[in-house]
Scaffold this motif. Structure first.
Motif, PDB file in Angstrom:
ATOM      1  N   UNK A   1      -7.884  11.152  11.443  1.00 53.74           N
ATOM      2  CA  UNK A   1      -8.352  12.420  10.866  1.00 53.74           C
ATOM      3  C   UNK A   1      -8.246  12.456   9.346  1.00 53.74           C
ATOM      4  N   UNK A   2      -7.542  11.541   8.796  1.00 53.67           N
ATOM      5  CA  UNK A   2      -7.295  11.449   7.366  1.00 53.67           C
ATOM      6  C   UNK A   2      -8.175  10.366   6.739  1.00 53.67           C
ATOM      7  N   UNK A   3      -8.435   9.363   7.539  1.00 49.86           N
ATOM      8  CA  UNK A   3      -9.109   8.149   7.073  1.00 49.86           C
ATOM      9  C   UNK A   3     -10.625   8.264   7.062  1.00 49.86           C
TER      10      UNK A   3
ATOM     11  N   UNK B   1     -11.142   9.407  -0.510  1.00 56.79           N
ATOM     12  CA  UNK B   1      -9.926   9.990  -1.073  1.00 56.79           C
ATOM     13  C   UNK B   1      -8.658   9.484  -0.384  1.00 56.79           C
ATOM     14  N   UNK B   2      -8.820   8.830   0.754  1.00 57.13           N
ATOM     15  CA  UNK B   2      -7.649   8.352   1.505  1.00 57.13           C
ATOM     16  C   UNK B   2      -7.110   7.079   0.856  1.00 57.13           C
TER      17      UNK B   2
ATOM     18  N   UNK C   1       0.876  -1.172   0.000  1.00 62.16           N
ATOM     19  CA  UNK C   1       0.000   0.000   0.000  1.00 62.16           C
ATOM     20  C   UNK C   1       0.910   1.218   0.000  1.00 62.16           C
ATOM     21  N   UNK C   2       0.514   2.260  -0.709  1.00 59.75           N
ATOM     22  CA  UNK C   2       1.387   3.424  -0.871  1.00 59.75           C
ATOM     23  C   UNK C   2       0.723   4.694  -0.352  1.00 59.75           C
ATOM     24  N   UNK C   3       1.465   5.431   0.472  1.00 64.07           N
ATOM     25  CA  UNK C   3       1.092   6.783   0.902  1.00 64.07           C
ATOM     26  C   UNK C   3       2.199   7.703   0.413  1.00 64.07           C
ATOM     27  N   UNK C   4       1.972   8.421  -0.646  1.00 68.63           N
ATOM     28  CA  UNK C   4       3.035   9.219  -1.257  1.00 68.63           C
ATOM     29  C   UNK C   4       3.349  10.493  -0.477  1.00 68.63           C
ATOM     30  N   UNK C   5       2.467  10.919   0.410  1.00 69.93           N
ATOM     31  CA  UNK C   5       2.661  12.165   1.145  1.00 69.93           C
ATOM     32  C   UNK C   5       3.965  12.140   1.934  1.00 69.93           C
ATOM     33  N   UNK C   6       4.651  13.271   1.952  1.00 69.93           N
ATOM     34  CA  UNK C   6       5.866  13.411   2.742  1.00 69.93           C
ATOM     35  C   UNK C   6       5.544  14.017   4.101  1.00 69.93           C
ATOM     36  N   UNK C   7       6.478  13.836   5.037  1.00 67.16           N
ATOM     37  CA  UNK C   7       6.372  14.439   6.378  1.00 67.16           C
ATOM     38  C   UNK C   7       5.102  14.015   7.112  1.00 67.16           C
ATOM     39  N   UNK C   8       4.752  12.746   7.009  1.00 70.94           N
ATOM     40  CA  UNK C   8       3.605  12.222   7.775  1.00 70.94           C
ATOM     41  C   UNK C   8       4.059  12.068   9.221  1.00 70.94           C
ATOM     42  N   UNK C   9       3.563  12.938  10.088  1.00 71.74           N
ATOM     43  CA  UNK C   9       4.041  12.918  11.468  1.00 71.74           C
ATOM     44  C   UNK C   9       3.235  11.962  12.338  1.00 71.74           C
TER      45      UNK C   9
END
Length: 200
Positions: free
Chosen positions: A45-47, A57-58, A12-20
């Motif tokens: 909060x994203x899911x 969209x997640x 599974x891919x999450x391309x976003x950077x700086x996921x804190x």
């Protein structure tokens, strides 16, 4: 903690950077000291949408990401505050390994201590995996390799002590307790040497 030897899954891919870590597990869910149940709050909060339904969209809500236990994440994954709840939430969600070209040091340390394999890749390897979501990967901790669908392999580095603990399925305390007989024998030799006036 379960032993980690081999992980086989689609990615599974999450391309976003700086996921804190607050994005991984929001601070309002940190009141518990148990790991069970944290998976439902992972990326909360994203899911989820405000009404509690899945956010279409997640990326991890997409059908192709369902059931994947290997997460390929954007650069600087796990930055922000130190909280063991972050790897706990990912593990309870079903993620067993996180791959990126950059993983925050504190998060990576917490992950490895809690049974979550956190692997740092080269820029080129990372980019290739980001560009190929949903492929079958096999991570072998014994050989420290990731097998690709075309037969290729990616070698990765991992701290030797963390690797041994993962292979045995123990944390740092468990590692020491498993060797209590050896520790006791050393202490006895040391005490005997001290009383004899020689070095242990």
């Amino acid at each position: 903690m379960n032993a980690v030897t081999r992980i086989h899954s689609r990615s599974a891919v999450l391309v976003d950077e700086n996921i804190d870590t607050d994005r991984i597990i929001p601070a309002r869910f940190l009141t518990t000291t148990t790991r069970s149940g944290l998976g439902r709050h992972c990326f909360s909060d994203w899911r989820y949408l405000p009404d509690g339904s899945d956010n279409p969209a997640f990326a991890l809500n997409q059908p192709t990401a369902r059931g994947c236990s290997i997460l390929v994440a954007g650069r600087n994954f796990g930055c922000g505050s130190s909280r063991e709840h972050a790897p706990w939430a990912l593990l309870d969600y079903g993620i067993e390994a996180v791959l990126s070209c950059e993983i925050a040091d504190i998060f990576r340390s917490n992950a490895l201590k809690n049974g979550l394999l956190a692997i740092v890749l080269s820029e080129a390897e990372h980019r290739w995996l980001l560009d190929h979501p949903g492929i079958e990967l096999a991570i072998d901790l014994r050989t420290q390799t990731i097998s690709l669908p075309d037969g290729g392999r990616i070698a990765f580095e991992i701290d030797a002590f963390a690797r041994q603990c993962l292979l045995e399925g123990v944390d740092q305390l468990g590692y020491l307790l498993a060797r209590s007989a050896q520790v006791d024998a050393y202490l006895q030799r040391r005490a005997a040497a001290a009383s004899a006036g020689v070095a242990a």
